[in-house]
Design a protein around this motif. Structure first.
Motif, mmCIF file in Angstrom:
data_model
loop_
_atom_site.group_PDB
_atom_site.id
_atom_site.type_symbol
_atom_site.label_atom_id
_atom_site.label_comp_id
_atom_site.label_asym_id
_atom_site.label_seq_id
_atom_site.Cartn_x
_atom_site.Cartn_y
_atom_site.Cartn_z
ATOM 1 N N ILE A 50 0.714 -1.156 0.045
ATOM 2 C CA ILE A 50 0.155 -0.056 0.102
ATOM 3 C C ILE A 50 0.918 1.322 0.102
ATOM 4 C CG2 ILE A 50 -1.349 1.158 1.348
ATOM 5 C CD1 ILE A 50 -2.867 -1.352 2.231
ATOM 6 N N VAL A 51 1.937 1.129 0.925
ATOM 7 C CA VAL A 51 2.807 2.500 0.900
ATOM 8 C C VAL A 51 3.474 2.847 -0.380
ATOM 9 C CG1 VAL A 51 4.991 3.325 2.213
ATOM 10 C CG2 VAL A 51 2.740 2.296 3.382
ATOM 11 N N GLN A 56 3.636 7.297 -5.948
ATOM 12 C CA GLN A 56 3.607 8.151 -7.252
ATOM 13 C C GLN A 56 2.234 9.330 -7.110
ATOM 14 O OE1 GLN A 56 6.294 7.942 -9.140
ATOM 15 N NE2 GLN A 56 7.054 6.332 -7.552
ATOM 16 N N GLY A 57 1.621 8.979 -6.035
ATOM 17 C CA GLY A 57 0.079 9.613 -5.803
ATOM 18 C C GLY A 57 0.226 11.208 -6.059
ATOM 19 N N THR A 58 -0.595 11.791 -6.805
ATOM 20 C CA THR A 58 -0.450 13.343 -6.815
ATOM 21 C C THR A 58 -1.687 13.816 -6.358
ATOM 22 O OG1 THR A 58 -1.020 13.230 -9.024
ATOM 23 C CG2 THR A 58 1.398 13.418 -8.567
ATOM 24 N N MET A 63 -4.915 8.071 -6.190
ATOM 25 C CA MET A 63 -3.778 7.325 -5.152
ATOM 26 C C MET A 63 -4.448 6.333 -4.352
ATOM 27 S SD MET A 63 -1.535 9.305 -2.283
ATOM 28 C CE MET A 63 -2.807 9.599 -1.274
ATOM 29 N N LEU A 64 -5.789 6.589 -3.707
ATOM 30 C CA LEU A 64 -6.201 5.757 -2.829
ATOM 31 C C LEU A 64 -6.869 4.356 -3.530
ATOM 32 C CD1 LEU A 64 -8.263 8.353 -0.814
ATOM 33 C CD2 LEU A 64 -6.506 6.817 0.186
ATOM 34 N N MET A 65 -7.167 4.766 -4.999
ATOM 35 C CA MET A 65 -7.667 3.420 -5.788
ATOM 36 C C MET A 65 -6.448 2.648 -6.017
ATOM 37 S SD MET A 65 -9.637 3.473 -9.222
ATOM 38 C CE MET A 65 -11.080 4.394 -8.533
ATOM 39 N N ASP A 66 -5.392 3.178 -6.361
ATOM 40 C CA ASP A 66 -3.939 2.579 -6.658
ATOM 41 C C ASP A 66 -3.694 1.764 -5.376
ATOM 42 O OD1 ASP A 66 -3.756 3.449 -9.245
ATOM 43 O OD2 ASP A 66 -2.308 4.761 -8.644
ATOM 44 N N VAL A 71 -3.199 -3.777 -3.478
ATOM 45 C CA VAL A 71 -2.718 -4.627 -2.373
ATOM 46 C C VAL A 71 -3.724 -5.956 -2.499
ATOM 47 C CG1 VAL A 71 -4.543 -3.727 -0.773
ATOM 48 C CG2 VAL A 71 -2.599 -5.048 -0.006
ATOM 49 N N MET A 72 -4.674 -5.655 -3.149
ATOM 50 C CA MET A 72 -5.715 -6.747 -3.550
ATOM 51 C C MET A 72 -5.164 -7.779 -4.524
ATOM 52 S SD MET A 72 -9.560 -5.042 -3.344
ATOM 53 C CE MET A 72 -10.640 -5.370 -1.703
#
Length: 204
Positions: A50-51, A56-58, A63-66, A71-72
Motif C-alpha cells: 500500500i505504501v 507516485q500519488g499526486t 492514489m487511494l484507488m491504486d 494490495v488486492m
C-alpha cells in the motif's frame, strides 16, 4: 491543522508501516493464540504494498484507488482484502490534492462503508471491526475542524475498541472454533488496525 495534503497522507501511511513493522512479532503472537500465527507478517506485507503504491500519488482519488487495487491484486488473504476495501472506499469519497476536516471525515466514512461490503462482522465479534468501526464513528462525531484532533479522536476510539476485544469471544474466522478459549486475548486484527489509526494521529 486545517488541511490534509497528499504529502501529509503519505507521511501517515509511512508512520503506520513503521509502527506496525515494529510490532510485527507481537501481532503474530496474538494471532497464534487463536489463529494461524501469521497476522503480523500479513499486515506488514499488505501495508508495504500500500505504501509503495502511494509513492507516485499526486491526488487523493487515484492514489487511494491504486493503493486499494494493488494490495488486492498483489497480496492474498483476508488482511489485504479488507485493507484494499478500506482504501478503495476512501477513494470513492475523496477528491483533489488536499482535504479539510469534513473531507477527511467523508473519506474515512467511505472506507468503512466499503469494508462493510466485505465482512458482516460487527463490534463485539472480536475482529478488526472492533477497532475500525469505533475509530470511524469517532472521526465522524468529532466536532473539531482541526484534522489532527479528528484523527486523535479516531485513534483513541480504535485503541479502546482493540482493548475491549480481550474480554470477547471470537465469532469469526478460525478463532471462533476456540469458543470460550478465545477470551482473554486481544484480537490481532483489532490490535494492528488500532496501531494504524494511532499512527495516523501522530501527524503534524
Amino acid at each position: 491543522m486545517d488541511k490534509l495534503t497528499i504529502a501529509d497522507f503519505k507521511a501517515m501511511m509511512n508512520k503506520a508501516l513503521e509502527n506496525i513493522k515494529a510490532r510485527e512479532e507481537e501481532f503474530s503472537k496474538l494471532d497464534a493464540v487463536i489463529g494461524d500465527g501469521d497476522h503480523g507478517t500479513a499486515i506488514v506485507t499488505a501495508l508495504s504494498c500500500i505504501v509503495r503504491s502511494a509513492q507516485q500519488g499526486t491526488e487523493f482519488k487515484s492514489m487511494l484507488m491504486d493503493m486499494g487495487m494493488n494490495v488486492m491484486l498483489e497480496v492474498s488473504g483476508s488482511t489485504s482484502t479488507l485493507l484494499g476495501a478500506l482504501f478503495l472506499g476512501m477513494s470513492d469519497c475523496a477528491e483533489g490534492t488536499e482535504l479539510d476536516a469534513e473531507g477527511v471525515k467523508k473519506m474515512f466514512a467511505g472506507g468503512l462503508a466499503n469494508v462493510k461490503q466485505q465482512t458482516s462482522a460487527q463490534v463485539g465479534d472480536k475482529t478488526m471491526m472492533d477497532a475500525l468501526i469505533p475509530a470511524v464513528e469517532a472521526i465522524q462525531n468529532c466536532p473539531s475542524n482541526d484534522i489532527k484532533e479528528v484523527l486523535q479522536a479516531g485513534a483513541k476510539a480504535a485503541l479502546a475498541g482493540a482493548e475491549s476485544t480481550i474480554q470477547l469471544k471470537a465469532n469469526f474466522g478460525r478463532a471462533r472454533n476456540y469458543g470460550e478459549r478465545s477470551v482473554g486475548y486481544m484480537d490481532s486484527g483489532a490490535a494492528s488496525w488500532s496501531c494504524m489509526f494511532a499512527s495516523f494521529a501522530e501527524i503534524g
